[in-house]
Every structure is written in C-alpha cells, then in structure tokens.
Enzyme design. Structure first.
Site, PDB file in Angstrom:
ATOM      1  N   ASP A   8      18.315  39.106   5.740  1.00 52.14           N
ATOM      2  CA  ASP A   8      19.552  39.195   6.676  1.00 52.14           C
ATOM      3  C   ASP A   8      20.179  37.707   6.536  1.00 52.14           C
ATOM      4  O   ASP A   8      19.413  36.696   6.235  1.00 52.14           O
ATOM      5  CB  ASP A   8      19.422  39.157   8.060  1.00 52.14           C
ATOM      6  CG  ASP A   8      18.979  40.599   8.747  1.00 52.14           C
ATOM      7  OD1 ASP A   8      19.647  41.407   8.144  1.00 52.14           O
ATOM      8  OD2 ASP A   8      18.005  40.630   9.663  1.00 52.14           O
ATOM      9  N   ASP A  60      35.178  30.022  26.439  1.00 52.22           N
ATOM     10  CA  ASP A  60      34.195  30.687  25.693  1.00 52.22           C
ATOM     11  C   ASP A  60      33.034  29.965  25.508  1.00 52.22           C
ATOM     12  O   ASP A  60      33.067  28.864  24.743  1.00 52.22           O
ATOM     13  CB  ASP A  60      34.994  30.816  23.975  1.00 52.22           C
ATOM     14  CG  ASP A  60      34.334  31.842  23.265  1.00 52.22           C
ATOM     15  OD1 ASP A  60      33.148  32.191  23.522  1.00 52.22           O
ATOM     16  OD2 ASP A  60      34.775  32.017  22.012  1.00 52.22           O
ATOM     17  N   THR A  89      38.720  45.243  21.410  1.00 50.11           N
ATOM     18  CA  THR A  89      39.808  44.657  20.958  1.00 50.11           C
ATOM     19  C   THR A  89      39.648  43.696  19.852  1.00 50.11           C
ATOM     20  O   THR A  89      40.540  43.227  19.140  1.00 50.11           O
ATOM     21  CB  THR A  89      40.396  43.729  22.270  1.00 50.11           C
ATOM     22  OG1 THR A  89      39.256  42.878  22.584  1.00 50.11           O
ATOM     23  CG2 THR A  89      40.591  44.657  23.342  1.00 50.11           C
ATOM     24  N   ARG A  90      38.368  43.269  19.713  1.00 50.64           N
ATOM     25  CA  ARG A  90      37.950  42.115  18.679  1.00 50.64           C
ATOM     26  C   ARG A  90      38.932  40.970  18.691  1.00 50.64           C
ATOM     27  O   ARG A  90      39.159  40.436  17.910  1.00 50.64           O
ATOM     28  CB  ARG A  90      38.210  42.716  17.203  1.00 50.64           C
ATOM     29  CG  ARG A  90      37.307  43.989  17.098  1.00 50.64           C
ATOM     30  CD  ARG A  90      37.445  44.597  15.614  1.00 50.64           C
ATOM     31  NE  ARG A  90      37.050  43.572  14.553  1.00 50.64           N
ATOM     32  CZ  ARG A  90      37.558  43.591  13.239  1.00 50.64           C
ATOM     33  NH1 ARG A  90      38.355  44.562  12.966  1.00 50.64           N
ATOM     34  NH2 ARG A  90      37.249  42.987  12.409  1.00 50.64           N
ATOM     35  N   SER A 150      39.726  37.414  21.910  1.00 48.28           N
ATOM     36  CA  SER A 150      39.618  37.106  23.197  1.00 48.28           C
ATOM     37  C   SER A 150      40.845  35.843  23.346  1.00 48.28           C
ATOM     38  O   SER A 150      41.684  35.829  22.567  1.00 48.28           O
ATOM     39  CB  SER A 150      38.333  36.081  23.353  1.00 48.28           C
ATOM     40  OG  SER A 150      38.128  35.273  22.526  1.00 48.28           O
ATOM     41  N   ASP A 190      14.690  42.953  13.825  1.00 50.21           N
ATOM     42  CA  ASP A 190      14.200  42.691  15.225  1.00 50.21           C
ATOM     43  C   ASP A 190      14.566  43.660  16.018  1.00 50.21           C
ATOM     44  O   ASP A 190      14.213  43.939  17.198  1.00 50.21           O
ATOM     45  CB  ASP A 190      14.716  41.414  15.791  1.00 50.21           C
ATOM     46  CG  ASP A 190      16.214  41.318  15.433  1.00 50.21           C
ATOM     47  OD1 ASP A 190      16.940  42.223  15.104  1.00 50.21           O
ATOM     48  OD2 ASP A 190      16.562  40.230  15.861  1.00 50.21           O
ATOM     49  N   ASP A 234      16.471  48.746  13.299  1.00 51.33           N
ATOM     50  CA  ASP A 234      15.868  48.338  12.078  1.00 51.33           C
ATOM     51  C   ASP A 234      14.459  48.974  11.781  1.00 51.33           C
ATOM     52  O   ASP A 234      13.778  48.893  10.820  1.00 51.33           O
ATOM     53  CB  ASP A 234      15.543  46.673  12.125  1.00 51.33           C
ATOM     54  CG  ASP A 234      16.866  45.920  11.985  1.00 51.33           C
ATOM     55  OD1 ASP A 234      17.619  46.164  11.180  1.00 51.33           O
ATOM     56  OD2 ASP A 234      16.789  44.809  12.624  1.00 51.33           O
TER      57      ASP A 234
END
Length: 691
Positions: free
Chosen positions: A303, A340, A377-378, A380, A520, A524
């Site tokens: 990864d 955030d 919405t992707r 903030s 994890d 997977d």
C-alpha cells in the site's frame, strides 16, 4: 512480547539440558532419521563396551552419546526461547469475568464459559474476556501485553479497526464485542502454541532437504556395511589376516562421521529460530511454511499510504488563481480548515500562520457553520454569516472536479489556469485541493504525502535480490506515477479496488511467481488469503486476521519488508550450514580410513601400508584418529548452535552472489576447519594420554 534472551542464558540452558535427556526417547529420535542412526550406533557401541570393556570404546561411546545429546540440545535451546515467551503470555491470562448480553439482559459469567457468537460488554478498566469484534461503540485499548507497546490503540465498530484480543484492557468508554473464537483457540492460545513449537510443521524445503539427508545417510550406510566384506577380500589378496580394523565401534564411528550429522542435528533448530525471529519482531506466523515462503517471494504488493509514504498529507504551498493574492487564498483556506481536525486540515492552518502570520480565528466568535467532508460532496468548508462591515461568505475546499462543479452550479467560471495548476501538482505526486469563495475559484492548496526516508534504498536492495515491488493506491494515475518514480518501486496500481488486487495476485501467481501483500480491512481478506504471504495488521478486522497467514502485532505495513528479509535469512542459514556440513565430511575420510587400513599391504608387521599416505594430518595413532574425528563431529554441533539460532547475516544480494559466498566461506571453510580441528584434538588427546 518483545523478550530478549541470550543463547547462553542460564535460565534457558538448565531446562534445555533436561529436555536433551528427555529427547533420547526413540519416539522423538525417529523424527530425525540422521540422528536416529547416530542414536542406534550409540546403543550398539555401548553394548560392545559392556561385553568387552576398553578405554577406547568407552571414549567412543561417550562421544557418540554426546553427539546425540548436543543435537537434542540445539533443538531444546531453540524451543526454550519460545517457551520463555509463552510463559510471559500465560502470565497475562487471568480469571476474567465477562458481562454477557443476552436478550437485552446482562449476566456475569466466567470468561471460560463464553462461546463463539456471544455478545459481551466492556467498560473502562475491564479486561476484554475473549477475542472478538467491536459491534458497538469506540474505545481506547491497552494492548501492551500483546504488542509490548505502551501507547493505547483505538478500537471501533464498523471500520477496519474493529478486532480486539482477549487479555487486553479497555482504557476509555464502552464497547460491545461479539466473540469470534472458542476457548482454547484464541489469539493468545495460538501464539503460545506457536512459540512453544507445538504446532510447528516442517516446511516443503525442509522436507526436501530432509529427504536428501536421508538418501545421503542410506548411501553411506550401504558403503560402510560393505567395508567388512571388502576388508576380508583385501586381506586375503594381501596374504594378511586381521590387519583391517572393522570392529563394530569403528564402523559406527565411520558412519556417524560420514553422514550429515551437523545439518541433521541443527535442521530443526534453524526452522524454530526462523519463527522465533519473527515473534521477536512482533509478527505471528501461522506456520513455518509462511516464513519459508517469505524467503522465496518474487513480488511485493505494498500500500502507498503508511507504507511507502508517511501517510499524512501535509500542506506545503498555496497557488493563487489569476487576480487573487496569495495571502487572501491562505486566509480563506485557513478559515475553511479551522474546524477540520484531520492532519491535512491542521497543516493548512499551520502553513498559513507560518507563511503569512495569519492568526487562527475562533469559529464561535465568527458564528460560522462548519461543513464537514463527505464522500458524496468530496469537499468541506465553512459558512460565515453577514456581520458588521462584512458580507456573508461561503468557502469550500476539496477535490478539483467537485469544486469545479460547485462553482459552475453557483453560476461562476472555473479558470483554465487553476486546472493547469491542479494537473501540475498531480504530476508531481502531490494532492491538489481547490479553494473557492462563493462562486469564485481562489486557488489551489498543494498537499504532499512525504515518501519515507530510506525507502528507495530498501526497494533497490529488494531489486538486487530479484524481488519486484508494486505500489497499490487509490490515487489517480498521475499522482500514483509520481510517487512511484520518487519512491523507486518497479510498478504501481492506481485507483485499485479489492477486485483489482485479487486479480493482480492471481496473474502474478499464474506466471509462476510467489506474492506477498499486506492488508487490514475486510475488503483485503480475499487478496490476503490468495497471496502466498498475507500479512494482516493486528489493528485490522477479524476477517483480515483470519485470511492472512501472518499477523503483525505492531500494525506496521513496512514490516513486510523485514518479514521477507527474515525468510531469506532462514533459507540462507539452512543453505550455509548444509554446505558446511557436507564439506566437512571430507577431512574425516583422511582421519578414519587411514586408521582402519593402516597396516594393509604393509611389507612387515612393524611397518605401515601404502594407505598410510592418506594420513595427511599425521595423526598420532589409529585410536586417536578415530576419536579425534568423532569428538570434532560432536563439538562442531555445539559450536554452530548460536549461528543456527542467530542466522546468517542478511545482505540484499542476488541468489548467484549468495551461492558464491556459501561455496567460498562455508564450502571451503567446511573443508579446512575439520583438518585444523581434528589435528588439535589429536594433540590434546595425546597430551592427556587418552589415546
């Protein structure tokens, strides 16, 4: 879990000595055919000694038994280190009371009464009674008894950090757990069985080597058993009688010295120590097969986030849109990031403060409303209502495509210059976040996921060993390609789905390659199960832990590289000692055979025959020559025990280089060392008047 113990620790040596005696049981010896032959030879020599006592046969029988005991000791000391770790694990198992939920009611029962599928409640300070999966709540858990790390970990329902282990302790909040293991089959039970060696099975390579050793032993047995007939024939042809020493003790000594007793005595210890080295790095392997497979790996699937990169993307630059000042962009980006709490959001606030000395404002004072990020919405941001001297404003930050659609939906235009900056940032391997104020694009924040220091060099080492690395990421192809180039991986998979991972593993295996990967999450699990070496993170889901054949208790994705190195080290150690064992038999020919045939074809009773020329070490007498060879054969096993347990020093090199080094060091070394050792023992025996 992280225990350290020296090979010469008295706490290990004493029980290992007792275990060495217990292993004299024929049912134990039979498992190792090479040492079983030595065991039988020791019994035969002892019987001869009882019938016809002599100092020479007594010493011979003594050292033959020592050979068996030393081989037993090598295995016992390797097992002893695992038993010490198992004892530490057992200490953490206490009688725990479980709060079982059934039909909405809570009952207190002993943890041992829990069954798979039961639901239990755990709160602050309570010990988790069994392995399970969090189905409700979130809590901080102390797993130091398992991992050795004092820092608590978060366990929560519904994510990839839901698995909990029996014996760990809840430090905060309340969680509801569904039990996933029956008593006696828990994670700790498996660990104890593994480190004690109770579940260790021989690996395919170990079995193949064992067959080779048995075949060599059978060949030498046949050769030695035919010697008496050849000796009598040679004596008859020479007109001599009884000049060749083919008594049973001497034949046993010859067999023991010629068969590969060194590797035969150490083979089990090498396999146990491979698992031991993994356990010491907090990795649980379900079998020695997976450890050995790690040493044969051709392809590593890794990864990107947390393995190749640090995992937290950090803001590194502001790129304003045409007509926008950089400090205005920084101010808007900081305002949108005040609430955030992600590492990315915090880094935007810090960068604006460091670069433009912008003080973080209080969301409460602004009466602002934070708009959280969602997958739909992707983006903030923050909505600030109108106040004295300022109009209401709406700031958004997020993915370029999402912000472009947002700006256009409000009637604004999306500048081509911003698209160009986004593309350039992506090409560099960074992540662009577009910032908009109302319907205007203000610019782009550049987030960079920093590649870990030294990772490129490690991949270069793996490449030298013939291992290909493949980076897996959900990023777009541009970003993935840039990170791949910076980190030095051989290939990458962009926007990879679980199905893509599984398909890639099967394709690699269909081409005859062995594949390793980490994971994890539940998604997977199929790929972990398919991979030849599947390393599941301990923080992951129960499905992932059960699918993999290894579990990393530290949940460190880069541990996969160490696992491959340990597997390589295991194979290198076994190869080195096999080479040494076979090579050091040569010197014993020049010790025992001249001693047996010393007087054959001699001109007179007071002279030696032509075969005495083989006595290149100029050993004192036939008795001292035979004893010296047998003693060296026994002592070399003891001398190599630390080497077998510690393993060959790992170097990231190709198979051809490793083979060449094995031949030069352990092959030639195995030829020379016995000549020196046998001669020294001969001198000592003569000095002590023992031969």
């Amino acid at each position: 879990m992280k225990t350290k113990s020296s090979v010469f620790d008295p706490a290990l040596i004493r029980p290992a000595l007792l275990d060495s005696l217990r292993k004299l049981d024929p049912r134990v010896q039979w498992r190792n055919p090479v040492m079983f032959v030595v065991w039988l030879g020791s019994i035969a020599t002892t019987i001869v000694l009882l019938r016809e006592p002599s100092g020479f046969v007594f010493q011979l029988a003594l050292w033959l038994w020592f050979t068996v005991l030393f081989a037993n000791f090598a295995e016992a000391i390797a097992e002893g280190r695992g038993k010490a770790q198992a004892a530490a694990l057992r200490k953490m198992r206490t009688t725990t009371t479980a709060r079982r939920l059934r039909d909405g009611r809570e009952d207190k029962i002993a943890a041992g009464e829990l069954r798979k599928g039961d639901t239990v409640v755990c709160e602050v300070g309570e010990v988790i009674p069994a392995d399970g999966e969090v189905i409700e709540g979130i809590a901080s858990v102390d797993e130091s008894a398992i991992t050795g790390e004092s820092a608590p970990v978060i366990r929560e329902s519904g994510g990839d950090r839901s698995a909990v282990t029996g014996g760990t302790r809840v430090l905060s909040d309340r969680i509801v757990i569904r039990v996933t293991s029956e008593q006696g089959h828990t994670f700790i039970d498996r660990m104890i069985a593994l480190v004690e060696g109770a579940t260790r099975q021989k690996t395919p390579n170990e079995i193949a080597l064992g067959i080779l050793l048995v075949c060599l032993t059978a060949v030498f047995l046949l050769a030695v058993l035919t010697l008496p007939s050849f000796a009598h024939f040679a004596e008859a042809q020479a007109g001599q009688s009884g000049v060749v020493n083919v008594t049973l003790p001497v034949l046993v000594a010859l067999i023991v010295c010629l068969i590969p007793t060194t590797i035969g005595g150490l083979l089990s210890a090498i396999g146990i120590s491979g698992i031991d080295r993994l356990v010491r790095r907090n990795v649980l392997a379900t079998s020695g097969r997976s450890v050995e497979a790690a040493g044969d790996i051709d392809v590593l699937l890794l990864d990107k986030t947390g393995t190749i990169t640090m995992g937290n993307r950090m803001a590194v630059a502001f790129h304003p849109a045409p007509g926008v000042e950089e400090n205005d962009l920084a101010g808007a980006a900081q305002l949108a990031s005040l609430a955030d709490e992600t590492p990315e959001g915090r880094s935007v606030v810090v960068l604006a403060k460091e670069k433009f000395n912008l003080r973080a404002r209080d969301m409460h004072e602004l009466n602002a409303t934070f708009i959280p990020f969602t997958a739909q919405t992707r983006m903030s941001g923050v909505d600030v209502p109108a106040r004295e001297g300022q109009e209401a404003t709406s700031i958004r930050k997020g993915a370029a495509q999402a912000l472009e659609a947002h700006i256009k939906s409000l009637g604004g235009t999306y500048p081509p210059a911003v698209s160009k900056v986004v593309e350039e940032i992506s090409r560099r391997g960074a992540t662009p976040l577009v910032v908009a104020g109302d319907a205007q694009a203000l610019g782009v924040i550049e987030l960079k996921d920093v590649v870990k220091g030294g990772i490129k060099e490690r991949f270069a080492q793996l490449r030298k060993m013939g291992i290909r690395t493949v980076m897996i990421t959900g990023d777009n192809a541009l970003t993935a390609g840039a990170i791949a180039a910076e980190s030095g991986v051989d290939d990458f998979m962009a926007q990879a789905t679980p199905e893509d991972k599984l398909r890639r593993i099967r394709e690699e295996q269909a081409a005859g390659r062995l594949v390793a990967m980490t994971g994890d999450g539940t998604n997977d699990a199929p790929a972990l199960a398919q991979a030849d070496v599947g390393v599941a993170m301990n923080t992951g889901t129960q499905a992932a832990r059960e699918a993999g054949n290894m579990v990393d208790l530290d949940s460190n994705p880069t541990k996969l590289i160490e696992i491959v190195e340990i597997g390589k080290q295991l194979l290198m150690t076994r190869g080195a000692l096999t080479t040494f064992s076979i090579a050091n038999d040569v010197a014993k020919y020049f010790a025992i055979l001249p001693a047996m045939f010393l007087a054959l074809y001699a001109a007179s009773a007071s002279t030696t025959g032509p075969l005495s020329a083989m006595n290149v070490m100029h050993l004192h007498s036939p008795q001292s020559a035979i004893l010296s060879a047998v003693i060296f054969n026994a002592l070399i096993i003891v001398a190599l025990i630390p080497f077998a347990l510690a393993g060959v020093k790992y170097r990231a090199e190709g198979a051809a280089i490793v083979l060449r080094r094995n031949v030069l060091i352990y092959g030639i070394g195995g030829l020379i060392a016995p000549f020196v050792g046998i001669k020294l023992i001969d001198l000592i025996l003569v000095a002590l008047h023992l031969a």
